[in-house]
Design a protein around this motif. Structure first.
Motif, PDB file in Angstrom:
ATOM      1  N   ILE A 181     -29.039  65.427  43.952  1.00  0.00           N
ATOM      2  CA  ILE A 181     -27.821  65.071  43.410  1.00  0.00           C
ATOM      3  C   ILE A 181     -27.326  63.726  43.922  1.00  0.00           C
ATOM      4  O   ILE A 181     -27.389  63.461  45.020  1.00  0.00           O
ATOM      5  N   LEU A 182     -26.603  63.042  42.981  1.00  0.00           N
ATOM      6  CA  LEU A 182     -25.962  61.840  43.352  1.00  0.00           C
ATOM      7  C   LEU A 182     -24.639  62.623  44.299  1.00  0.00           C
ATOM      8  O   LEU A 182     -23.784  63.251  43.523  1.00  0.00           O
ATOM      9  N   ARG A 183     -24.629  62.212  45.586  1.00  0.00           N
ATOM     10  CA  ARG A 183     -23.577  62.869  46.222  1.00  0.00           C
ATOM     11  C   ARG A 183     -22.225  62.392  46.269  1.00  0.00           C
ATOM     12  O   ARG A 183     -21.331  63.502  46.236  1.00  0.00           O
ATOM     13  N   TYR A 232     -28.510  60.032  47.678  1.00  0.00           N
ATOM     14  CA  TYR A 232     -28.591  61.335  47.118  1.00  0.00           C
ATOM     15  C   TYR A 232     -28.786  62.404  48.208  1.00  0.00           C
ATOM     16  O   TYR A 232     -29.069  62.404  49.303  1.00  0.00           O
ATOM     17  N   ARG A 233     -28.510  63.665  47.810  1.00  0.00           N
ATOM     18  CA  ARG A 233     -28.520  64.800  48.548  1.00  0.00           C
ATOM     19  C   ARG A 233     -29.448  65.813  47.977  1.00  0.00           C
ATOM     20  O   ARG A 233     -29.190  66.198  46.888  1.00  0.00           O
ATOM     21  N   ALA A 268     -28.740  71.820  41.845  1.00  0.00           N
ATOM     22  CA  ALA A 268     -28.514  70.415  41.330  1.00  0.00           C
ATOM     23  C   ALA A 268     -28.381  70.450  39.906  1.00  0.00           C
ATOM     24  O   ALA A 268     -27.325  69.908  39.415  1.00  0.00           O
ATOM     25  N   LYS A 269     -29.048  71.337  38.845  1.00  0.00           N
ATOM     26  CA  LYS A 269     -29.085  71.569  37.695  1.00  0.00           C
ATOM     27  C   LYS A 269     -27.595  72.142  37.334  1.00  0.00           C
ATOM     28  O   LYS A 269     -26.980  71.576  36.398  1.00  0.00           O
ATOM     29  N   LYS A 270     -27.243  72.847  37.945  1.00  0.00           N
ATOM     30  CA  LYS A 270     -25.771  73.718  37.686  1.00  0.00           C
ATOM     31  C   LYS A 270     -24.917  72.571  37.983  1.00  0.00           C
ATOM     32  O   LYS A 270     -23.828  72.692  37.313  1.00  0.00           O
ATOM     33  N   MET A 271     -24.829  71.912  39.084  1.00  0.00           N
ATOM     34  CA  MET A 271     -23.907  71.153  39.433  1.00  0.00           C
ATOM     35  C   MET A 271     -23.518  70.105  38.485  1.00  0.00           C
ATOM     36  O   MET A 271     -22.707  69.531  37.849  1.00  0.00           O
TER      37      MET A 271
END
Ligand SMILES: [Zn+2]
Length: 280
Positions: A227-229, A247-248, A255-258
């Motif tokens: 994810i782009l943190r 990125y983290r 990641a998808k949920k976020m």
């Protein structure tokens, strides 16, 4: 002499009897403890399944021994006498969601194996996800490369002090420079780079945002668990200015949920805590 032997013998056999019945009692107690432990374990398993099914997340590797970010207990090694710890919400047990920020120090229990790959050091668990993301980008004609991965606390502290000096050189006094530095470089143990789960991509350039590589990452990184943190619109929560290159790794499902819920890691961990403790 013979009497003495006889006495001794009968004493010995009484002792033997005593010890063998003691052994039986001990074995029986052991079996009872084992049965209780098995029951509790089975119950925990059902309970964990229940939690996983009722909350909108589950991780592909939830079996991996977890390094909880803030909890003081060790659920993985919890004995039967502490079944409560198994009800801890997932964010506290999932190493992929370890929160390290201005407020949360690198957890002492966080365990990682740092390996050298793609010219940087990384947590061994993210090498394969990164490779897949890198190769997928390449197939789409996009070049992504690692500028930085794991950093030791010593190195982090050095960077932090350098950043203060950079601001001092621009004319700020030390206190102002320190405050500025805190928004761009984390102190030792307060940087995600200390976990080995964070990566800086393509040269750490302020103008990386909006480039084809950045656009590709925004769209596809979650498919590989990244994810782009520090997004531009979450600066007041992350307390870190927009970093298009950082990125983290949080795992694909997280990641998808976020992305779907438009939550940064701080918000997402909060969200999971709230949603997972309501049933307890
Ligand atoms: Zn970074």
């Amino acid at each position: 002499m013979g009497d003495w032997m006889l006495k001794q013998n009968s004493k010995n056999s009484r002792l033997k009897k005593f010890f063998s019945s003691l052994l039986v009692v001990v074995v029986e107690l052991g079996l009872m403890v084992a049965a209780t432990a098995a029951f509790i374990t089975a119950f925990d398993y059902v309970d964990t399944k229940h939690v996983e099914n009722t909350v909108p997340r589950s991780s592909a590797n939830s079996q991996v021994p977890s390094q909880a970010s803030q909890n003081s207990e060790n659920p993985a090694g919890a004995p039967a006498s502490a079944p409560v710890s198994s009800a801890l919400p997932h964010p506290l047990r999932d190493w992929k969601l370890t929160l390290v920020n201005y407020d949360n120090k690198m957890p002492d229990k966080f365990q990682n194996v740092i390996v050298h790959a793609y010219n940087v050091d990384l947590d061994s668990r993210i090498v394969e996800p990164y490779r897949q993301m890198h190769d997928a980008a390449q197939k789409d004609g996009i070049s992504i490369w690692l500028s930085s991965g794991y950093r030791s606390p010593e190195k982090q502290q050095m960077l932090f002090e350098q950043e203060i000096q950079n601001y001092v050189k621009t004319g700020l006094d030390y206190v102002e420079a320190l405050a500025k530095a805190e928004t761009s470089v984390a102190r030792a143990d307060y940087s995600e780079h200390n976990t080995g789960l964070a990566v800086d991509l393509n040269g750490v350039l302020e103008n990386f945002g909006g480039t084809p590589a950045s656009n590709w990452l925004q769209k596809h990184a979650p498919d590989y668990g990244f994810i782009l943190r520090y997004p531009a619109d979450k600066q007041d929560i992350t307390k870190i200015k927009y970093e298009p290159w950082h990125y983290r790794y949080v795992g694909i499902e997280n990641a998808k949920k976020m992305n779907e819920l438009h939550l940064c890691l701080e918000e997402y961990v909060d969200y999971l805590k709230k949603n997972q403790t309501t049933g307890d």
